[in-house]
Design a protein around this motif. Structure first.
Motif, PDB file in Angstrom:
ATOM      1  N   ASP A 177       8.492   9.953 -27.045  1.00  0.00           N
ATOM      2  CA  ASP A 177       8.631   8.573 -27.530  1.00  0.00           C
ATOM      3  C   ASP A 177       8.363   8.360 -29.495  1.00  0.00           C
ATOM      4  N   VAL A 227      16.348   3.296 -29.634  1.00  0.00           N
ATOM      5  CA  VAL A 227      15.575   2.043 -29.629  1.00  0.00           C
ATOM      6  C   VAL A 227      15.670   1.446 -30.726  1.00  0.00           C
ATOM      7  N   GLN A 233      14.076 -14.217 -26.473  1.00  0.00           N
ATOM      8  CA  GLN A 233      13.930 -13.120 -25.261  1.00  0.00           C
ATOM      9  C   GLN A 233      13.085 -13.961 -24.266  1.00  0.00           C
ATOM     10  N   THR A 288      13.257  10.430 -30.113  1.00  0.00           N
ATOM     11  CA  THR A 288      13.690   8.826 -30.023  1.00  0.00           C
ATOM     12  C   THR A 288      13.806   8.505 -31.462  1.00  0.00           C
ATOM     13  N   TYR A 345      15.700   0.442 -36.257  1.00  0.00           N
ATOM     14  CA  TYR A 345      15.510  -0.517 -37.219  1.00  0.00           C
ATOM     15  C   TYR A 345      14.934   0.152 -38.567  1.00  0.00           C
ATOM     16  N   PRO A 390      16.605  -4.715 -43.478  1.00  0.00           N
ATOM     17  CA  PRO A 390      16.254  -5.912 -44.145  1.00  0.00           C
ATOM     18  C   PRO A 390      16.347  -7.253 -43.097  1.00  0.00           C
ATOM     19  N   ASP A 391      17.130  -7.033 -42.219  1.00  0.00           N
ATOM     20  CA  ASP A 391      17.086  -8.188 -41.147  1.00  0.00           C
ATOM     21  C   ASP A 391      17.658  -7.704 -39.831  1.00  0.00           C
ATOM     22  N   ILE A 402      12.076  -0.138 -43.238  1.00  0.00           N
ATOM     23  CA  ILE A 402      12.851  -1.200 -42.209  1.00  0.00           C
ATOM     24  C   ILE A 402      13.945  -1.970 -42.527  1.00  0.00           C
ATOM     25  N   TYR A 446      11.712   1.824 -17.268  1.00  0.00           N
ATOM     26  CA  TYR A 446      10.537   2.385 -17.905  1.00  0.00           C
ATOM     27  C   TYR A 446       9.325   2.103 -17.339  1.00  0.00           C
TER      28      TYR A 446
HETATM   29  C1  LIG Z   1      13.401   2.214 -22.231  1.00  0.00           C
HETATM   30  C2  LIG Z   1      12.613   1.797 -23.556  1.00  0.00           C
HETATM   31  C3  LIG Z   1      11.925   2.710 -24.317  1.00  0.00           C
HETATM   32  C4  LIG Z   1      11.402   2.403 -25.369  1.00  0.00           C
HETATM   33  N1  LIG Z   1      10.731   3.180 -26.224  1.00  0.00           N
HETATM   34  C5  LIG Z   1      10.319   2.906 -27.448  1.00  0.00           C
HETATM   35  C6  LIG Z   1       9.606   4.009 -28.293  1.00  0.00           C
HETATM   36  O1  LIG Z   1       9.803   5.060 -27.942  1.00  0.00           O
HETATM   37  N2  LIG Z   1       9.491   3.640 -29.640  1.00  0.00           N
HETATM   38  C7  LIG Z   1       9.410   2.262 -29.818  1.00  0.00           C
HETATM   39  O2  LIG Z   1       9.315   1.959 -31.364  1.00  0.00           O
HETATM   40  N3  LIG Z   1      10.158   1.205 -29.303  1.00  0.00           N
HETATM   41  C8  LIG Z   1      10.359   1.699 -27.853  1.00  0.00           C
HETATM   42  N4  LIG Z   1      11.175   0.657 -26.989  1.00  0.00           N
HETATM   43  C9  LIG Z   1      10.893  -0.837 -27.604  1.00  0.00           C
HETATM   44  C10 LIG Z   1      11.949  -1.146 -28.402  1.00  0.00           C
HETATM   45  O3  LIG Z   1      11.940  -0.533 -29.835  1.00  0.00           O
HETATM   46  C11 LIG Z   1      12.302  -2.557 -28.842  1.00  0.00           C
HETATM   47  O4  LIG Z   1      11.156  -3.009 -29.314  1.00  0.00           O
HETATM   48  C12 LIG Z   1      12.812  -3.571 -27.732  1.00  0.00           C
HETATM   49  O5  LIG Z   1      13.556  -2.590 -26.819  1.00  0.00           O
HETATM   50  C13 LIG Z   1      13.436  -4.824 -28.295  1.00  0.00           C
HETATM   51  O6  LIG Z   1      14.667  -4.147 -28.848  1.00  0.00           O
HETATM   52  P1  LIG Z   1      16.162  -4.440 -27.987  1.00  0.00           P
HETATM   53  O7  LIG Z   1      16.894  -3.341 -28.365  1.00  0.00           O
HETATM   54  O8  LIG Z   1      15.606  -4.592 -26.753  1.00  0.00           O
HETATM   55  O9  LIG Z   1      16.772  -5.841 -28.639  1.00  0.00           O
HETATM   56  P2  LIG Z   1      16.503  -7.024 -29.368  1.00  0.00           P
HETATM   57  O10 LIG Z   1      15.558  -8.153 -28.364  1.00  0.00           O
HETATM   58  O11 LIG Z   1      18.053  -7.310 -29.353  1.00  0.00           O
HETATM   59  O12 LIG Z   1      16.038  -6.606 -30.663  1.00  0.00           O
HETATM   60  C14 LIG Z   1      14.692  -7.034 -31.100  1.00  0.00           C
HETATM   61  C15 LIG Z   1      14.342  -5.742 -32.082  1.00  0.00           C
HETATM   62  O13 LIG Z   1      15.000  -5.745 -33.302  1.00  0.00           O
HETATM   63  C16 LIG Z   1      14.398  -5.379 -34.441  1.00  0.00           C
HETATM   64  N5  LIG Z   1      14.241  -6.701 -35.466  1.00  0.00           N
HETATM   65  C17 LIG Z   1      13.874  -7.776 -35.022  1.00  0.00           C
HETATM   66  N6  LIG Z   1      13.866  -8.550 -35.909  1.00  0.00           N
HETATM   67  C18 LIG Z   1      14.129  -8.044 -37.120  1.00  0.00           C
HETATM   68  C19 LIG Z   1      14.335  -8.222 -38.521  1.00  0.00           C
HETATM   69  N7  LIG Z   1      14.125  -9.335 -39.077  1.00  0.00           N
HETATM   70  N8  LIG Z   1      14.736  -7.218 -39.245  1.00  0.00           N
HETATM   71  C20 LIG Z   1      14.859  -5.902 -38.842  1.00  0.00           C
HETATM   72  N9  LIG Z   1      14.683  -5.702 -37.593  1.00  0.00           N
HETATM   73  C21 LIG Z   1      14.404  -6.572 -36.659  1.00  0.00           C
HETATM   74  C22 LIG Z   1      13.277  -5.064 -33.812  1.00  0.00           C
HETATM   75  O14 LIG Z   1      13.234  -3.695 -33.722  1.00  0.00           O
HETATM   76  C23 LIG Z   1      12.956  -5.749 -32.493  1.00  0.00           C
HETATM   77  O15 LIG Z   1      11.850  -5.109 -31.604  1.00  0.00           O
HETATM   78  C24 LIG Z   1      11.729   0.944 -26.083  1.00  0.00           C
HETATM   79  C25 LIG Z   1      12.304   0.147 -25.275  1.00  0.00           C
HETATM   80  C26 LIG Z   1      12.884   0.444 -24.050  1.00  0.00           C
HETATM   81  C27 LIG Z   1      13.624  -0.538 -23.226  1.00  0.00           C
END
Ligand SMILES: Cc1cc2nc3c(=O)[nH]c(=O)nc-3n(C[C@H](O)[C@H](O)[C@H](O)COP(=O)(O)OP(=O)(O)OC[C@H]3O[C@@H](n4cnc5c(N)ncnc54)[C@H](O)[C@@H]3O)c2cc1C
Length: 388
Positions: free
Chosen positions: A179, A241, A370, A210, A214, A264-265, A262, A344
């Motif tokens: 991770d 991710v 969500q 991983t 972002y 910007p949006d 990170i 997971y």
């Molecule tokens: C199987 C699995 C394993 C995972 N393992 C990890 C891991 O090892 N490490 C880890 O950090 N996370 C991990 N996660 C969590 C993941 O990083 C996300 O937090 C979560 O899945 C939400 O993102 P999304 O792709 O599902 O989609 P969405 O819901 O479309 O996107 C939300 C994500 O977009 C990004 N985001 C939202 N608003 C903004 C903004 N204003 N500016 C920039 N970016 C933004 C953030 O990353 C937010 O979490 C995992 C998720 C899954 C499903």
């Protein structure tokens, strides 16, 4: 176009009782005030060594966690596999503390690797870097500054633990994912994981790094990783991710006065994520991809890219994954269509799993749409069942 709308498929593993429990949970999570109060109460109870399990276990824990032990997760693993959804059991003890806890975590994680290798419905194993070193130690190792003996020993323990886990995964022919957590100690984690890939990914991807898309630098990192893999003649395993620690990252960057790592949006993160997936599909000869996302568009994009390339839906180098308790409409509809899908599933004692549960609670409160989406789907299925 692939549809994720079929709630009958999405929730057929849930009884009416489970469905209504999930609706109550997501309605509660939709209230940020309540989540904040719950979070503060939980931290207070933990600090005072008050029992928290009675409140957490039948609610958040039951929804998002497989159980306390590998054996307790078996019921869930079996149930999901009936619908062609595989499982990844993640021993979720976070934040390396004392040596004894880290050693216990290592022993349990090794057990989970061997358990996965023997189990037909568990195609991957996984661990978190901070299970085997404190954030402070990993940060010092990443900064490459002078370190004392104690830190040097802690770094050695981390490297030995990662080596043991990857070697066991290799010898038992089961892929292992590492991770990603905070960006400021990821350089050292990347370095160690790359060494493991060089060693154990000679024939195929066993070790997976991983990438948190972002981050502004990860697409370039992916390309550089490919160049290294080609030069070193090994395979890359990449778990994509978006990243779970955005607020913390921005806050630290602002406090310490460096540019935020990170995007910007949200749109920029989405574009970066999808660009990473597309790049990987163009280099499947060298990269295996694990798509960890609840984003409908990104999941659909990957299926479309696979179709365009004429790849089989069950292509062994491509996996989709969602967290247990979230986005069943994506997991079960993808599995129904013949794609490789995993959930997971974290497991471990209630107290140790609290940081993970708090992240899930916050994520389901803060991500626009969500919780609304989960609730709407659960409601749609309730009405459908009532009518049928
Ligand atoms: C199987 C699995 C394993 C995972 N393992 C990890 C891991 O090892 N490490 C880890 O950090 N996370 C991990 N996660 C969590 C993941 O990083 C996300 O937090 C979560 O899945 C939400 O993102 P999304 O792709 O599902 O989609 P969405 O819901 O479309 O996107 C939300 C994500 O977009 C990004 N985001 C939202 N608003 C903004 C903004 N204003 N500016 C920039 N970016 C933004 C953030 O990353 C937010 O979490 C995992 C998720 C899954 C499903």
């Amino acid at each position: 176009m692939l549809s994720f709308d079929n709630t009958e498929i999405a929730f057929r593993y849930k009884s009416n009782y489970d469905l209504s429990r999930a609706r109550i949970l997501f309605s509660t999570l939709a209230n940020p005030g309540l989540v904040n109060v719950g979070k503060s109460l939980t931290y207070f109870a933990l600090k005072m060594h008050l029992p928290v399990a009675w409140a957490i276990k039948p609610t958040l824990y039951k929804h998002f966690v497989g159980g306390e032990t590998l054996e307790e997760c078996e019921k869930t693993v079996k149930l999901l596999s009936k619908f062609n959804v595989k499982s990844i059991l993640d021993y979720s003890v976070e934040g390396g503390k004392d040596q004894q806890t880290m050693q216990r975590t290592l022993d349990e994680t090794l057990r989970s690797v061997i358990h996965a290798a023997k189990h037909p419905d568990i195609p991957f194993s996984v661990f978190k870097p901070t299970a085997f070193a404190s954030q402070q130690v990993l940060t010092l190792a990443s900064e490459n500054t002078a370190i004392d003996d104690e830190t040097a020993n802690a770094i050695r323990f981390f490297k030995d633990s990662v080596e043991k886990l990857c070697k066991t995964a290799f010898e038992n022919d089961i892929p292992i994912m590492i991770d990603a957590e905070d960006s400021w100690y990821q350089p050292f984690v990347d370095q160690v994981v790359t060494e493991m890939m060089e060693k154990y990914n000679k024939q195929k991807a066993i070790v997976y790094n991983t990438l948190q898309m972002y981050r502004t630098d990860r697409l370039e990192f992916l390309k550089e990783s490919l160049r290294k893999a080609e030069a070193g003649n090994y395979y890359l395993g990449i778990k994509f991710v978006r990243g779970a620690y955005m607020e913390k990252e921005r806050l630290r960057a602002a406090e310490k006065g460096y540019p935020s790592p990170i995007q910007p949006d949200k749109e920029a993160t989405d574009r970066n994520y999808d660009a990473g997936i597309a790049f990987t599909i163009d280099h499947l000869d060298r990269i295996s991809v694990f798509n960890g996302s609840h984003n409908e568009k990104s999941n659909r994009l990957l299926t479309e890219l696979m179709t365009k390339k004429g790849l089989a839906r069950n292509e062994s180098r491509i996996w989709f994954s969602q967290l247990y308790g979230m986005s069943d409409h994506i997991s079960f509809n993808l599995a129904e269509e013949g794609f490789n899908v995993t959930k997971y599933i974290p497991y471990g004692p209630v107290r140790n799993i609290l940081p993970y549960l708090i992240r899930r609670a916050e994520e389901n409160t803060s991500i626009a749409g969500q919780t609304g989406r989960e609730l709407a789907l659960l409601e749609q299925e309730r009405i459908r069942r009532k009518k049928s």
